[in-house]
Scaffold this motif. Structure first.
Motif, PDB file in Angstrom:
ATOM      1  N   TYR A 266      -3.931  -5.328 -10.067  1.00  0.00           N
ATOM      2  CA  TYR A 266      -2.785  -5.012  -9.214  1.00  0.00           C
ATOM      3  C   TYR A 266      -1.870  -3.962  -9.844  1.00  0.00           C
ATOM      4  CZ  TYR A 266       1.469  -5.558  -6.501  1.00  0.00           C
ATOM      5  OH  TYR A 266       2.559  -5.305  -5.726  1.00  0.00           O
ATOM      6  N   VAL A 271       0.861   3.118  -6.638  1.00  0.00           N
ATOM      7  CA  VAL A 271       1.467   2.864  -5.336  1.00  0.00           C
ATOM      8  C   VAL A 271       0.690   3.612  -4.247  1.00  0.00           C
ATOM      9  CG1 VAL A 271       3.506   3.317  -3.920  1.00  0.00           C
ATOM     10  CG2 VAL A 271       3.764   2.403  -6.219  1.00  0.00           C
ATOM     11  N   ILE A 279      -3.743   1.129   4.449  1.00  0.00           N
ATOM     12  CA  ILE A 279      -3.375   1.813   5.692  1.00  0.00           C
ATOM     13  C   ILE A 279      -4.517   1.862   6.700  1.00  0.00           C
ATOM     14  CG2 ILE A 279      -3.969   4.160   4.910  1.00  0.00           C
ATOM     15  CD1 ILE A 279      -0.809   3.346   6.843  1.00  0.00           C
ATOM     16  N   LEU A 282      -4.689  -1.177   8.818  1.00  0.00           N
ATOM     17  CA  LEU A 282      -3.441  -1.322   9.577  1.00  0.00           C
ATOM     18  C   LEU A 282      -3.415  -0.401  10.791  1.00  0.00           C
ATOM     19  CD1 LEU A 282      -0.752  -1.676   6.762  1.00  0.00           C
ATOM     20  CD2 LEU A 282      -1.609  -3.441   8.305  1.00  0.00           C
ATOM     21  N   MET A 286      -3.416  -1.633  14.529  1.00  0.00           N
ATOM     22  CA  MET A 286      -2.254  -1.251  15.341  1.00  0.00           C
ATOM     23  C   MET A 286      -2.724  -0.627  16.651  1.00  0.00           C
ATOM     24  SD  MET A 286       0.986   1.173  14.316  1.00  0.00           S
ATOM     25  CE  MET A 286       0.274   2.758  14.736  1.00  0.00           C
TER      26      MET A 286
ATOM     27  N   CYS B 323       0.623  -6.759   7.450  1.00  0.00           N
ATOM     28  CA  CYS B 323       1.221  -6.254   6.212  1.00  0.00           C
ATOM     29  C   CYS B 323       1.615  -7.403   5.296  1.00  0.00           C
ATOM     30  CB  CYS B 323       2.461  -5.421   6.514  1.00  0.00           C
ATOM     31  SG  CYS B 323       2.061  -3.845   7.201  1.00  0.00           S
ATOM     32  N   LYS B 351       7.209  -2.336  -6.438  1.00  0.00           N
ATOM     33  CA  LYS B 351       5.941  -1.694  -6.086  1.00  0.00           C
ATOM     34  C   LYS B 351       5.658  -1.871  -4.592  1.00  0.00           C
ATOM     35  CE  LYS B 351       1.656  -0.647  -8.237  1.00  0.00           C
ATOM     36  NZ  LYS B 351       1.160  -0.489  -9.596  1.00  0.00           N
ATOM     37  N   GLU B 352       5.860  -3.102  -4.114  1.00  0.00           N
ATOM     38  CA  GLU B 352       5.568  -3.382  -2.706  1.00  0.00           C
ATOM     39  C   GLU B 352       6.494  -2.599  -1.780  1.00  0.00           C
ATOM     40  OE1 GLU B 352       3.078  -4.983  -1.209  1.00  0.00           O
ATOM     41  OE2 GLU B 352       2.249  -5.067  -3.225  1.00  0.00           O
ATOM     42  N   ARG B 354       7.814   0.336  -2.328  1.00  0.00           N
ATOM     43  CA  ARG B 354       7.353   1.727  -2.253  1.00  0.00           C
ATOM     44  C   ARG B 354       6.089   1.852  -1.404  1.00  0.00           C
ATOM     45  NH1 ARG B 354       6.812   3.246  -8.295  1.00  0.00           N
ATOM     46  NH2 ARG B 354       6.540   0.995  -8.423  1.00  0.00           N
ATOM     47  N   VAL B 355       5.151   0.892  -1.613  1.00  0.00           N
ATOM     48  CA  VAL B 355       3.937   0.905  -0.785  1.00  0.00           C
ATOM     49  C   VAL B 355       4.334   0.766   0.687  1.00  0.00           C
ATOM     50  CG1 VAL B 355       1.804  -0.331  -0.230  1.00  0.00           C
ATOM     51  CG2 VAL B 355       2.491  -0.053  -2.610  1.00  0.00           C
ATOM     52  N   LEU B 358       5.704   3.973   2.250  1.00  0.00           N
ATOM     53  CA  LEU B 358       4.606   4.906   2.506  1.00  0.00           C
ATOM     54  C   LEU B 358       3.798   4.485   3.732  1.00  0.00           C
ATOM     55  CD1 LEU B 358       4.079   6.187  -0.800  1.00  0.00           C
ATOM     56  CD2 LEU B 358       2.049   6.627   0.523  1.00  0.00           C
ATOM     57  N   VAL B 359       3.370   3.217   3.717  1.00  0.00           N
ATOM     58  CA  VAL B 359       2.536   2.709   4.805  1.00  0.00           C
ATOM     59  C   VAL B 359       3.322   2.714   6.119  1.00  0.00           C
ATOM     60  CG1 VAL B 359       1.460   0.611   5.686  1.00  0.00           C
ATOM     61  CG2 VAL B 359       1.035   1.321   3.346  1.00  0.00           C
ATOM     62  N   CYS B 362       3.700   6.189   7.608  1.00  0.00           N
ATOM     63  CA  CYS B 362       2.416   6.596   8.199  1.00  0.00           C
ATOM     64  C   CYS B 362       2.244   5.974   9.579  1.00  0.00           C
ATOM     65  CB  CYS B 362       1.269   6.089   7.343  1.00  0.00           C
ATOM     66  SG  CYS B 362       0.673   7.264   6.192  1.00  0.00           S
ATOM     67  N   LEU B 363       2.441   4.655   9.645  1.00  0.00           N
ATOM     68  CA  LEU B 363       2.246   3.946  10.908  1.00  0.00           C
ATOM     69  C   LEU B 363       3.226   4.463  11.959  1.00  0.00           C
ATOM     70  CD1 LEU B 363       1.734   0.258   9.698  1.00  0.00           C
ATOM     71  CD2 LEU B 363       0.014   1.850  10.529  1.00  0.00           C
ATOM     72  N   LEU B 390       9.082  -0.262  13.003  1.00  0.00           N
ATOM     73  CA  LEU B 390       7.838  -0.365  12.234  1.00  0.00           C
ATOM     74  C   LEU B 390       8.118  -0.279  10.731  1.00  0.00           C
ATOM     75  CD1 LEU B 390       4.979   1.592  14.030  1.00  0.00           C
ATOM     76  CD2 LEU B 390       4.864  -0.695  13.061  1.00  0.00           C
TER      77      LEU B 390
END
Lengths: 445, 445
Positions: A266, A271, A279, A282, A286, B323, B351-352, B354-355, B358-359, B362-363, B390
């Motif tokens: 992990y 990141v 993604i 997801l 979605m 998610c 960390k989560e 930041r992820v 990003l995610v 994108c979505l 979102l």
């Protein structure tokens, strides 16, 4: 542990340090090294006896291995590599960047380089990639005494020494004998009279997961790997089999949570890479749930004239998703433990339908009571719509939870991809459709 | 396999049958027995050599064991039980109904009955319940030759013989020595000079899962179990450790899918029991999702005047759930592999987040494009509401996916209960709230 070592290093008590290090188990060094700086690691590493150093080296994380290699002289590196088992060498080469690989290969004995290149050529996740080529081979006409002489001469590690293989002159495997059986036999007895001629072998191209499962089933300490001509080319030892088992389970967990599996830990995963691994599914899921939204759109007039209908959508979606994931998890796990097979399809489905009817009815009753308590008996039509939908959704969710993984298995895909996230999305679409269709019918909207 | 055996039985070729049975590995018998009728099983069982029969017996499913016991004479039963290891005897007694237990205990040697009663007294899931009391113990002043004499005399099984323990007169453990080390030593050498004095022991009350993990870490074939006074009382062997590992993982899978864990296999569990194991969480989660429905109710006027809002509820709920389950799965697995610890809380959370950013971004972009394509550029306000929601939902879901398992761990609960189903429900509530609140603000409803 860390403080004690730092103190000994600082006080230059290297003899005490050596003694102290000897008392620590090899498996405890990797976590220790993570807490120490490079120069300290190097001091410790240089003090350790050669064999233990190699043991520890094999257990380190790739980034620590790389750092360490970069600090070692060529001579030191050579002595580390000489002590490694072939399978660990191959792992190392696969993990290191090319400049480090060059330095490693330069320091490998020429005769070993051939073996390593062969091992590197096996396709990913096959028995060939996890086997080692170091093992004890005996001849059938050897006496027990000769066998022990050979074992003493070759030495090797625990797992590699306790099971010996009996080969013909052209290296075909004809028997297997445990050191335990040699121990209780007369020294003059012949190996062929003690050996078990019913050898269970694996092929170099067998899937590593299947191999690991065989260890679990047969309780072996090592298993022989043969080529197409039944010639022994290596063995897989139980410690590597356990590692594979753990890796594959981790992969299943990740797949079932809609994460693309990742070999790294992990914290070692960046990141950006974490985001990338998550993604894909997801976005896919979605886009699928747009269909559910579209269906809701179609029933606009229904919920505008009876807005309370909308408030039951989350309940139905959640329950459907949960029921689906319960079943799919049990079916996927059943597959991976060889408890459920494809031919059991109707047996499983029929069982799930009965469970669904029981569970669905229970949920419908609880929900009806709750509607009566919250809204009074006037809302019996609403209770009827929601209750009926609940039962249908549970049956549907549990059916899909069984059908989709089975279908994946049939198509030779990994059933784990049919886990909760995908099933939830599919069930959602159906449950919204069923719900509003029933509402329109019963309320006459 | 089955056909061949049936043919040999029918033709009364018992000698050929014996030979054929010898070529089958013990681990293959349980599945064979499942396909055969009782009388055939009994014939096969009576032909097998005693030791192999006991081996096979220990591997059978409890219901087959029970059937078989009911067919055996007291004398036969006694000889089966005499060959079993203590840990297998205890397993058997725990699984059988009381009338069978009575018969078993009647046929156990009186001196063994004491040991069995002691083993039965250990609390569930502790090292005490999986250990066996059969092992090789040496004295420090023995020579290597003496040691081998003792090993030959006691015999035992592979896993139990390859690691020997060195005890003082009052049975305290002072060293461990591998048969491999004895093999390469001089016959006149003393055990104390070869043994490793740094013994890693486990206590009878240690959790069996922790014990299994130690096998994975240290690559032992067996581990010594000591009482409070450091006296050796038994050993756990690697085959039992692997079984525990598998069991615990299955439990985690079930817990994470909102199913109450169950020791029995899928098919052996009745429909009623399956339903019972699943209904508890389903009712709990269903009641929780009523809150989400209540929030939707509150925004009735909003979606009645702008019905298109409703069609994005499934998309937001599904994405939030997915998610959350991605993160919670990684955190729960990280815990069980000792990769993530409680002290890493802020590191993981950061960390989560930041992820998630990003995610989520994108979505949101994908979804905005989709809204523009489907509804044209007029719906930019809608795209803004859904896009913002979102991002917020993803951040929230990934935060809860990390916070809730950490919280469970902190409260000494099993983090696995904080898996996707629960997090999905909690995230749902929040996402609906955020979504409509934003909609009311931006559209001025």
């Amino acid at each position: 542990m860390r403080e004690e070592i730092l103190k000994l290093i600082e006080e230059q008590k290297l003899n005490d340090l050596r003694k102290y290090l000897e008392s620590i188990n090899s498996a405890d060094f990797p976590s220790l090294f993570e807490e120490l700086e490079e120069d300290k690691i190097l001091i410790i590493y240089r003090i350790l006896p050669k064999e233990k150093a190699a043991d520890i080296f094999a257990e380190l994380e790739p980034d620590v291995q790389e750092k360490l290699i970069n600090c070692l002289t060529d001579k030191e590196l050579k002595s580390v590599i000489d002590e490694l088992f072939f399978d660990d060498e191959v792992d190392l080469i696969e993990e290191m960047p090319s400049n480090v690989v060059k330095r490693i290969l330069k320091n490998v004995k020429p005769e070993d380089r051939k073996v390593i290149n062969e091992l590197l050529a096996y396709p990913e996740d096959t028995a060939g990639t996890i086997m080692t080529t170091e093992f004890i081979d005996l001849k059938e006409n050897m006496t027990v005494e000769d066998a022990f002489k050979k074992i003493r001469k070759i030495g090797l590690d625990k797992e590699t020494v306790y099971t010996c293989y009996v080969l013909t002159i052209d290296r075909k495997i004809i028997g297997v004998v445990d050191v335990k059986d040699l121990l209780v036999a007369e020294p003059t007895a012949l190996v062929k009279d003690i050996m078990n001629p019913n050898v269970i072998t694996i092929s170099t191209l067998d899937d590593q997961e299947e191999v690991a499962k065989m260890f679990d089933k047969y309780n072996f300490l090592a298993m022989p790997v043969v080529d197409k001509e039944q010639r022994l080319v290596g063995i897989v030892t139980i410690d590597d089999a356990i590692d594979v088992l753990q890796e594959e389970i981790q992969e299943d967990f990740e797949k079932m949570a809609a994460v693309i599996p990742n070999d790294e830990s992990y914290f070692k995963t960046s990141v950006f890479k974490h985001a990338r691994n998550r993604i894909v599914w997801l976005i896919l899921l979605m886009l699928t749930s747009i269909i559910t939204g579209g269906i809701l759109n179609n029933y606009e007039s229904a919920f505008v004239s009876l807005p309370i209908l909308v408030s039951f959508v989350p309940l139905l979606m959640d329950t459907g998703g949960n029921c689906g994931s319960q079943t799919s998890t049990l079916v996927i796990r059943g597959f991976s433990q060889d408890e459920i097979r494809l031919k059991d399809f109707f047996k499983v489905w029929w069982k799930e339908i009965r469970v669904a009817l029981l569970v669905g009815t229970c949920l419908a009753i609880v929900n009806t009571l709750r509607i009566f308590i919250q809204y009074g008996f006037d809302q019996s039509k609403l209770a009827l719509v929601v209750g009926l939908t609940l039962i249908l959704v549970v049956v549907l969710a549990k059916s899909l939870g069984c059908i989709l993984p089975m279908l994946a298995k049939r198509l030779k895909l990994d059933p784990a991809i049919m886990a909760s996230p995908l099933i939830t999305t599919v069930v959602d679409t159906c449950s919204v459709l069923v719900y509003f269709q029933l509402a329109v019918l019963i309320f006459g909207l």
